[in-house]
Each structure stands twice: as structure tokens, then as C-alpha cells.
Write an enzyme that holds these catalytic residues in place. Sequence first.
Site, PDB file in Angstrom:
ATOM      1  CD  GLN A 135      -8.888   7.311   7.259  1.00  0.00           C
ATOM      2  OE1 GLN A 135      -8.912   8.524   7.074  1.00  0.00           O
ATOM      3  NE2 GLN A 135      -9.389   6.462   6.401  1.00  0.00           N
TER       4      GLN A 135
ATOM      5  CG  ASP B  52      -3.500   3.033  10.043  1.00  0.00           C
ATOM      6  OD1 ASP B  52      -2.558   2.281  10.362  1.00  0.00           O
ATOM      7  OD2 ASP B  52      -4.298   2.783   9.133  1.00  0.00           O
TER       8      ASP B  52
ATOM      9  CB  SER C 253      -1.943   4.016   6.910  1.00  0.00           C
ATOM     10  OG  SER C 253      -2.942   3.041   6.833  1.00  0.00           O
TER      11      SER C 253
ATOM     12  CE1 TYR D 191      -4.403  -4.407   7.146  1.00  0.00           C
ATOM     13  CE2 TYR D 191      -6.145  -4.784   8.727  1.00  0.00           C
ATOM     14  CZ  TYR D 191      -4.987  -4.128   8.354  1.00  0.00           C
ATOM     15  OH  TYR D 191      -4.428  -3.200   9.189  1.00  0.00           O
TER      16      TYR D 191
HETATM   17  P1  NAD Z   1      -1.464  -4.795   3.650  1.00  0.00           P
HETATM   18  O1  NAD Z   1      -0.184  -4.117   4.019  1.00  0.00           O
HETATM   19  O2  NAD Z   1      -2.047  -5.787   4.601  1.00  0.00           O
HETATM   20  O3  NAD Z   1      -1.254  -5.538   2.242  1.00  0.00           O
HETATM   21  C1  NAD Z   1      -0.775  -4.865   1.100  1.00  0.00           C
HETATM   22  C2  NAD Z   1      -1.564  -5.297  -0.110  1.00  0.00           C
HETATM   23  O4  NAD Z   1      -1.228  -6.634  -0.472  1.00  0.00           O
HETATM   24  C3  NAD Z   1      -3.081  -5.298   0.091  1.00  0.00           C
HETATM   25  O5  NAD Z   1      -3.663  -4.417  -0.857  1.00  0.00           O
HETATM   26  C4  NAD Z   1      -3.481  -6.751  -0.152  1.00  0.00           C
HETATM   27  O6  NAD Z   1      -4.737  -6.851  -0.802  1.00  0.00           O
HETATM   28  C5  NAD Z   1      -2.368  -7.230  -1.046  1.00  0.00           C
HETATM   29  N1  NAD Z   1      -2.230  -8.695  -1.168  1.00  0.00           N
HETATM   30  C6  NAD Z   1      -2.337  -9.662  -0.219  1.00  0.00           C
HETATM   31  N2  NAD Z   1      -2.110 -10.884  -0.758  1.00  0.00           N
HETATM   32  C7  NAD Z   1      -1.815 -10.693  -2.076  1.00  0.00           C
HETATM   33  C8  NAD Z   1      -1.450 -11.545  -3.148  1.00  0.00           C
HETATM   34  N3  NAD Z   1      -1.381 -12.860  -3.014  1.00  0.00           N
HETATM   35  N4  NAD Z   1      -1.222 -10.960  -4.351  1.00  0.00           N
HETATM   36  C9  NAD Z   1      -1.304  -9.640  -4.540  1.00  0.00           C
HETATM   37  N5  NAD Z   1      -1.637  -8.782  -3.557  1.00  0.00           N
HETATM   38  C10 NAD Z   1      -1.886  -9.296  -2.341  1.00  0.00           C
HETATM   39  O7  NAD Z   1      -2.602  -3.742   3.300  1.00  0.00           O
HETATM   40  P2  NAD Z   1      -2.693  -2.193   3.633  1.00  0.00           P
HETATM   41  O8  NAD Z   1      -1.763  -1.437   2.795  1.00  0.00           O
HETATM   42  O9  NAD Z   1      -2.531  -2.021   5.081  1.00  0.00           O
HETATM   43  O10 NAD Z   1      -4.169  -1.792   3.217  1.00  0.00           O
HETATM   44  C11 NAD Z   1      -5.210  -2.660   2.894  1.00  0.00           C
HETATM   45  C12 NAD Z   1      -6.447  -1.833   2.559  1.00  0.00           C
HETATM   46  O11 NAD Z   1      -6.948  -1.134   3.687  1.00  0.00           O
HETATM   47  C13 NAD Z   1      -6.215  -0.776   1.498  1.00  0.00           C
HETATM   48  O12 NAD Z   1      -7.289  -0.773   0.612  1.00  0.00           O
HETATM   49  C14 NAD Z   1      -6.202   0.503   2.263  1.00  0.00           C
HETATM   50  O13 NAD Z   1      -6.582   1.614   1.471  1.00  0.00           O
HETATM   51  C15 NAD Z   1      -7.199   0.209   3.343  1.00  0.00           C
HETATM   52  N6  NAD Z   1      -7.007   1.087   4.501  1.00  0.00           N
HETATM   53  C16 NAD Z   1      -8.110   1.613   5.139  1.00  0.00           C
HETATM   54  C17 NAD Z   1      -7.939   2.447   6.239  1.00  0.00           C
HETATM   55  C18 NAD Z   1      -9.101   3.058   6.970  1.00  0.00           C
HETATM   56  O14 NAD Z   1      -8.913   3.647   7.978  1.00  0.00           O
HETATM   57  N7  NAD Z   1     -10.290   2.934   6.499  1.00  0.00           N
HETATM   58  C19 NAD Z   1      -6.654   2.727   6.699  1.00  0.00           C
HETATM   59  C20 NAD Z   1      -5.572   2.163   6.039  1.00  0.00           C
HETATM   60  C21 NAD Z   1      -5.765   1.348   4.942  1.00  0.00           C
END
Ligand code: NAD
Length: 379
Positions: A127, A130, A133, A228
Amino acid sequence: MNIAVPKEVHEGETRVSMIPEHVARLVQAGAEVSIEAGLGQTLRIVDGEYTKAGASVSPDRNALIQNADMVLRIRKPAAQEVEQMKQGCIYISLLDPFNEPELIDQFMARGVSAISMEMIPRITRAQKMDVLSSQANLAGYAAVIIASERLDKILPMMMTPAGTIAPARAFVIGVGVAGLQAIATAKRLGARVEAFDTRPVVEEQVKSLGARFVKIDLGETGQTKDGYAKALTEEQLQKQREGMAKVCASANIVITTAQLFGRPAPLIVTAEMVSGMQPGSVIVDLAVESGGNVAGSQVGQEVDVNGVRIIGLANLPGQVAVNASQMFSSNLYNLVEESWNTAEKKFDLNFEDEIIKGCVITHGGKIVNEMIANHYADK
Ligand code: NAD
């Protein structure tokens, strides 16, 4: 190990890949760090601060790259820069590896070990590395600030002797890292916030920030093992658009952040939905650089469609470049530090390590990343 940090040369890039604090830590770990003169210019960091941190400063970008065992950057390199790299050089930056077959070929031909910051696996240990993020978080903040500045209304409710002002309404589509920060920022400024995401797990997070989750029944949606979103079918996307048209029509601010990892972003706000919105309202499309969530949004532009302003600014983290650089630099440092061999004072490419396995794209003249190899094998 000689670590080179060249300046960012992409037009409009305000961020700096390495700040003196992290250069000093690399030097303490035994690395020789060389930076290009003027590296910190956009943030008003003078070369002397890097010298104080223990780096050498060179005005000769070509020599810097030619002599590097490792290069640290934000943006991908120009073709002629890859040609200058030593065989075995470890090159680390954002690489957009799903859309850069020629760059990957070049890295292979040159024998460069290319690390893509987008591909750092989403595991707890990684994390701190990343960048998706750390930058998305700031982009979510910047999007709301820009939208509020463009809107000719205030965001909070105000009860005054002259009458009551209703709060502005903000609708956030896509509640990942950027969306969550957009919700939190809009709430702090006093807006009434609604949000939607195709991943059902998000509902709780939206509610915990005090926003309303818009429910649209799309059937099976789900998420990948990395968290994702999965791509929707055309029928599901159509249902989603219908469900959202009403919410958009009553919103003053719409912020879209919906992305699909390694694929173009889905089109969610259609031209018809834009035409149903109130004149004076503002849309910020955070997905504009990966294809756009909004019909008519254009990279780097603000477009007026019948009084609705569609903002497609690129590089939103660059609007808050001080913090974005601090975060990016920390992410790069943490990646290097995690695989640093203290005894030999060098970076270990240990392919048994899940992080290295996930983010190294090319090594020894081959594509070593499974996901990227499969992506190009399918083409
Ligand atoms: P992303 O930038 O790929 O996408 C942004 C958001 O768009 C996502 O929540 C996705 O579900 C949403 N989305 C996609 N298609 C859609 C649609 N048709 N309509 C509405 N929404 C739509 O995603 P992100 O911000 O990088 O993060 C995704 C997930 O991963 C989050 O839950 C985040 O908390 C998690 N995450 C985990 C870690 C880890 O290390 N464990 C690190 C970063 C993020």
C-alpha cells in the site's frame, strides 16, 4: 548502485518524482543518487537542497541516463531515452503497459528491467508504494475544489435573515479511492452528496461518509481479486444510465471516476443525460485520460454544452503538486527500500517476491509479467 532522477518533461507536468527527503534516505542506504539540474523547479525546490541531501546534480540529461543503474520517474520515457539506457538498467515509473507495446518492445530489445508503478499489486505490504491510490486520492479532492470554483453557487446550506440557501447537490459516480475522497471533500464543504458504484461492497463506505448510496439493480456485477470493478454488459450499462439520468438532472456537480483496470473507462453519462442537466451545473470527468465517462469530455479542456460545463482536465493530482509529489516520491522510495540489499547496496530483483513479480514488466529481454504477456498474446 547509481540511481538517476531526470526531470519530468511532459507538458503541463508540475509534479516532481523525488523530493530531497527521500533522496537523503536513498543516500543513507548507500545509493549514489544523481539528479538532473532543475528537478524540483516546479515546486520551488532548488538544486542545493538535493545536494544537501547527498545527491550530485548534473545538467546533462543524456549522461545521467546513460550512466544509471536505476532510473526513477513519474512518466514513461521517450523512445530515444530507452536507447540510452544500459543493459540491465532498472527503469521505474508509470508505464501504461496495456497500451504501450512499442515501449515494451524497446525495453526488451535494450535488456532493461522495466517496472510499472501501475502494476504494484494491491496487497497490504504494498500500500505504501501504490501510486494509483496516492494520486487518485488527491485527484478526488482537486476535482471537488475545481467544481466548486466553477459553480456559481455555494455548497453548504445557509440560513440567513435574507432567506435560506439550499445546499448544492453533488453526485459521485465510481467510488474507489478518488470517489471516496471526492465524497468526503464535498461533504466537508457542505454539499448534499449522492454516490453510485457497481461494486455493492461500496454502499457501506458511502454511508459511513454521510452520503446517500443510489441503488440501481444491475444484477451480477462484482469485483476482481484486486478490488477492481468488472466490466458491465452493454445491457447493464444501459440500465445504469437510465437509473442515473434522474440523479444527474437534479445535481449541481457530477464527478465521474469510474475506471476499469487495464481497459478503457465505460461511457456512463451520455449526451442525453447531459442535456437533461440544469444549465450552470458542472461535470468533472476524472476518467477523461482513459477514454472518459462523459460524452463530450475532452482531455485538457472545459467544454460548455448548453450551459453545462464538462471539465476534462488531465493530471488533476498536478493541481496539488506539492502533496502529489510528496506522495509519489514516498511511493517510489518505499518500493526501492523494500527490495534494497543493504550489504551489497543494490536493488534485488527477487522474482519470488509477490510485489516484484507483479510490477516488473520486462527483464532479460523478455516480458516476465504474466498479465501483460497474456494481454499481448491475445492481440
Ligand atoms: P478504479 O480507479 O479502477 O475505479 C474507480 C471506481 O469506479 C471503482 O470503485 C469501480 O468499482 C468504479 N466503476 C467501474 N465501472 C463503473 C461503472 N460502470 N459505474 C460506476 N462505477 C464504476 O478503482 P480504485 O480507486 O483504484 O479502487 C478500487 C478498489 O480497490 C477500492 O475499493 C479501493 O479501496 C481498493 N484498493 C485496495 C488497495 C489495497 O491495497 N488493498 C489499494 C488501493 C485500492
